[in-house]
Each structure stands twice: as C-alpha cells, then as structure tokens.
Design a protein around this motif. Structure first.
Motif, PDB file in Angstrom:
ATOM      1  N   GLY A 160     -11.787  13.178 -69.395  1.00 34.66           N
ATOM      2  CA  GLY A 160     -10.364  13.072 -69.112  1.00 34.66           C
ATOM      3  C   GLY A 160     -10.058  11.995 -68.081  1.00 34.66           C
ATOM      4  O   GLY A 160      -9.053  11.277 -68.187  1.00 34.66           O
ATOM      5  N   HIS A 161     -10.933  11.851 -67.079  1.00 33.14           N
ATOM      6  CA  HIS A 161     -10.753  10.809 -66.069  1.00 33.14           C
ATOM      7  C   HIS A 161     -11.202   9.445 -66.593  1.00 33.14           C
ATOM      8  O   HIS A 161     -10.618   8.418 -66.226  1.00 33.14           O
TER       9      HIS A 161
ATOM     10  N   GLY B 212      -6.987  11.852 -72.104  1.00 37.82           N
ATOM     11  CA  GLY B 212      -7.041  13.046 -71.250  1.00 37.82           C
ATOM     12  C   GLY B 212      -7.815  14.150 -71.928  1.00 37.82           C
ATOM     13  O   GLY B 212      -9.013  14.035 -72.146  1.00 37.82           O
ATOM     14  N   TYR B 213      -7.099  15.198 -72.291  1.00 38.83           N
ATOM     15  CA  TYR B 213      -7.745  16.300 -73.012  1.00 38.83           C
ATOM     16  C   TYR B 213      -6.775  16.851 -74.041  1.00 38.83           C
ATOM     17  O   TYR B 213      -5.580  17.006 -73.752  1.00 38.83           O
ATOM     18  N   CYS B 214      -7.267  17.103 -75.241  1.00 42.60           N
ATOM     19  CA  CYS B 214      -6.457  17.815 -76.229  1.00 42.60           C
ATOM     20  C   CYS B 214      -7.348  18.771 -76.996  1.00 42.60           C
ATOM     21  O   CYS B 214      -8.582  18.616 -77.030  1.00 42.60           O
TER      22      CYS B 214
ATOM     23  N   PRO C  52      -7.930   8.277 -69.458  1.00 48.83           N
ATOM     24  CA  PRO C  52      -6.682   8.976 -69.144  1.00 48.83           C
ATOM     25  C   PRO C  52      -5.626   8.877 -70.237  1.00 48.83           C
ATOM     26  O   PRO C  52      -4.730   9.715 -70.317  1.00 48.83           O
TER      27      PRO C  52
ATOM     28  N   ILE D 276      -7.916  22.170 -69.254  1.00 45.33           N
ATOM     29  CA  ILE D 276      -9.280  22.402 -69.738  1.00 45.33           C
ATOM     30  C   ILE D 276      -9.688  23.853 -69.496  1.00 45.33           C
ATOM     31  O   ILE D 276     -10.262  24.509 -70.380  1.00 45.33           O
TER      32      ILE D 276
ATOM     33  N   LEU E 115      -4.961  18.328 -65.498  1.00 42.10           N
ATOM     34  CA  LEU E 115      -6.095  18.175 -66.410  1.00 42.10           C
ATOM     35  C   LEU E 115      -7.059  19.348 -66.261  1.00 42.10           C
ATOM     36  O   LEU E 115      -7.498  19.944 -67.255  1.00 42.10           O
TER      37      LEU E 115
END
Length: 353
Positions: A158-159, A165-167, A162, A124, A120
């Motif tokens: 993100g945490h 998350g990240y996109c 979950p 980022i 993650l």
C-alpha cells in the motif's frame, strides 16, 4: 512438493497440530476440506506420481542450469507444473521479481519502518478475518499463524503503490504467495510483479484493466464459441457478473488450489493471456450446459457450476486442456482486443452524465 501426508489426515506438522483439533480433513496448504476431502485425496494419490516425475526433472534442470532462463524447454516444464519446492524460485525469476528485489536491498523493510497511513492500516485490518477463514494457518493470530505476514505484505504494498493502496482481492493473492514462498519480502515483490506489470490497472481505483479484460474475454468467446457469444450478448454487462471474480482473484476460491497454482506457474512465466485460456476452456468445455440457460439467473448459476467438479479438480489434465481446447491465442491478438475494448469503455464512460 508438500508431502500429501504432512498437513492432512495425521496433522504431523507442529504448527498445524496446535491449530487444529482432530479429525483433520486438511490439504497440503492448510485448507479445511469438509465437503470434498475424499475426492481431493483420490486425485492427489494419482497426482503424486506426476509431482515425483516433475520434481526429479526440475531438480536436474536447475542443477545443470542454476540461472532460470526463458526458453522453450523451461516453458514446457512450467506448463507441466512446477513442484512446490521450486515454485518460489521459478516465480521470482520468471516474473522479474528476483531482479527487482536484488536491485533494491532493504527496500521492503524500509516500507514497514515508515509512519503508516491510519486509513490504510484500518482497511487492511478489516479484511484480515475474511482472508481464508477455512485455512488453519490464517485463523490464528499467534506466531504460528500467517496473519501478521499477510498484514505486513499488504501494508508495505500500500505504501509502495499509493495509487492502488489496498482493495479487496489483494488479500487472497498475498495469502497464496505467502503460503508458497513462506517469505514476506518475496511475496511483496511477487505482488509488485503481478499488480504492476502482469496485470496493470486491475486494482487501480477505476479497475480499467479488469473491465477491459472482461470485455476481451467476451470478444474471444464470440470468435471461438459463437453460439455462447450470441447468448451472452442478450444480457448487457453479463461478463462483469460472471467472470469479474475469476480475474480479480486470479481464480482463487473459484478453482481448486492445485489447479490455481498450476495456472499461476504459467501466469508468472507467460503473462496474463493464460487467464483467458483458462476462462475459454471452461466456457468451451461446458458450452452445452451454458446454452441451456434461459434467463440471466440461469447463466450466472451455470458459470458457478462450470468451475466445480472433476474437470477442474484434475489439475494436470485441466492444464493440458487450456493449451489445446481454445486453439491459438497470441499476445498480439489479446493486445489488439484490449486496445479496442479500452477505447469503447472510455468512450462510454465519457458519455455518462
């Protein structure tokens, strides 16, 4: 609101002075405007009178009623624009983010304190340099820059979620929130409101919510601009090509920043149907140009062009148009179309090998 003179021509802000070498053609949010600075300046010189009036009225409203309520008066005020000095407060209250933050004191800091997922963090980090390369406040890695704040907000989210998350796209949204709130924790909770409640499934791995809303727009266009609907029907998957960035980035880097922020005022207060009003207004206002398209590349180029120019730069007039040109658009209508399009998409996906 930001003084129009603060960040641009004279660069009086200390942090901007250190990050920018003259001549500075920078707007009130730190964005360099090399190509349209003069037209932006001309628009702002007229718009500043509107901002003055709105600021006075909002200050009186909030003095008389400190608790932001959802009623017709506040809705009318929001549609006419929230001054920058009140934006964070209104967005937080209208979206429910303030209530969530108040109910979980210390939660944001606890997310930053946990052991972080290495993948993650790396994902980022990869996007940091891509986030607003034309904004002087995000260029610097020093204390004066906003990269650290941006990284923290995205890492915490993100945490927190979950499943998402990240996109890509989330970095731009978080960046705008930080510019306006100047506060990591508030930006985090506004992200939670957007991604968790206002736009569910937009940023999930399957992005089903985004796919559905693109098709919903297609259905609305068939009803409100039938000729354009017929043209677009010739090209399967066309709505994904021309409007996916509009929705996934919430019009960031598509429309001028003042216009985007006015859209977000309504997005936080009224919900996601505002995104459709904006898209429909762009299509309806430019249907003549769209109908001249003779090929798929023509259509794609036309949809790029209709977001530019004086129509979208004049944010106050544009926002008046989005509540008149498309006509009535209820959340009930949007929800029914969402159910229909979601069912179609899931059926099509289930038939794929």
């Amino acid at each position: 609101f930001f003084s129009f003179q603060t960040l641009k021509v004279e660069c009086r802000s200390t942090s901007v002075q250190r990050l920018c070498s003259p001549p500075c053609r920078i707007d009130s949010y730190g964005f360099e405007r090399r190509h349209d600075f003069d037209s932006y300046k001309e628009m702002m010189n007229e718009y500043v009178a509107v901002l003055d009036r709105r600021s006075t009225r909002w200050s009186k409203l909030l003095r008389d009623k400190p608790n932001v309520e959802k009623n017709l008066t506040v809705k009318r005020y929001v549609r006419k624009g929230v001054p920058n000095e009140h934006r964070a407060r209104i967005w937080m209250a209208a979206s429910g983010a303030q209530a969530q933050m108040d109910s979980k004191p210390g939660y944001y800091q606890s997310l930053l304190a946990v052991e972080h997922d290495a993948r993650l963090k790396e994902t980022i980090h990869t996007d940091m340099h891509r986030t607003f390369p034309d904004n002087i406040l995000f260029k610097s890695r020093t204390e004066e820059g906003l990269q650290k704040d941006l990284f923290n907000v995205l890492l915490a989210y993100g945490h927190h979620n979950p499943a998402v998350g990240y996109c890509q796209g989330m970095n731009f949204i978080a960046g705008y929130l930080i510019i306006i709130t100047k506060d990591e924790e508030k930006s985090f909770w506004l992200m939670d409101a957007l991604l968790g409640r206002i736009l569910p499934d937009y940023y999930s791995p399957a992005m089903l919510g985004l796919k559905v809303d693109q098709e919903v727009l297609g259905e609305l266009v068939k009803t409100k601009a039938p000729a354009v609907g017929q043209l677009m029907a010739q090209y399967p998957g066309i709505w994904t090509l021309v409007v996916s960035r509009w929705f996934i980035c919430l019009y960031i880097d598509i429309l001028p920043i003042e216009t985007v922020l006015r859209i977000w005022d309504c997005l936080f207060y009224e919900g996601s149907k505002v995104l459709f009003r904006v898209a429909l207004t762009l299509v309806l206002h430019h249907r003549t140009e769209i109908l001249k398209a003779r090929s798929l590349p023509d259509v794609c180029e036309c949809f790029k062009q209709i977001t530019c120019g004086s129509f979208t730069l004049d944010c106050h007039t544009f926002m008046q148009k989005i509540f008149t040109e498309p006509g009535s658009l209820s959340m009930t209508t949007v929800q029914k179309l969402r159910e229909k399009c979601r069912k179609q998409i899931l059926e099509e996906e289930s038939q794929q090998p």
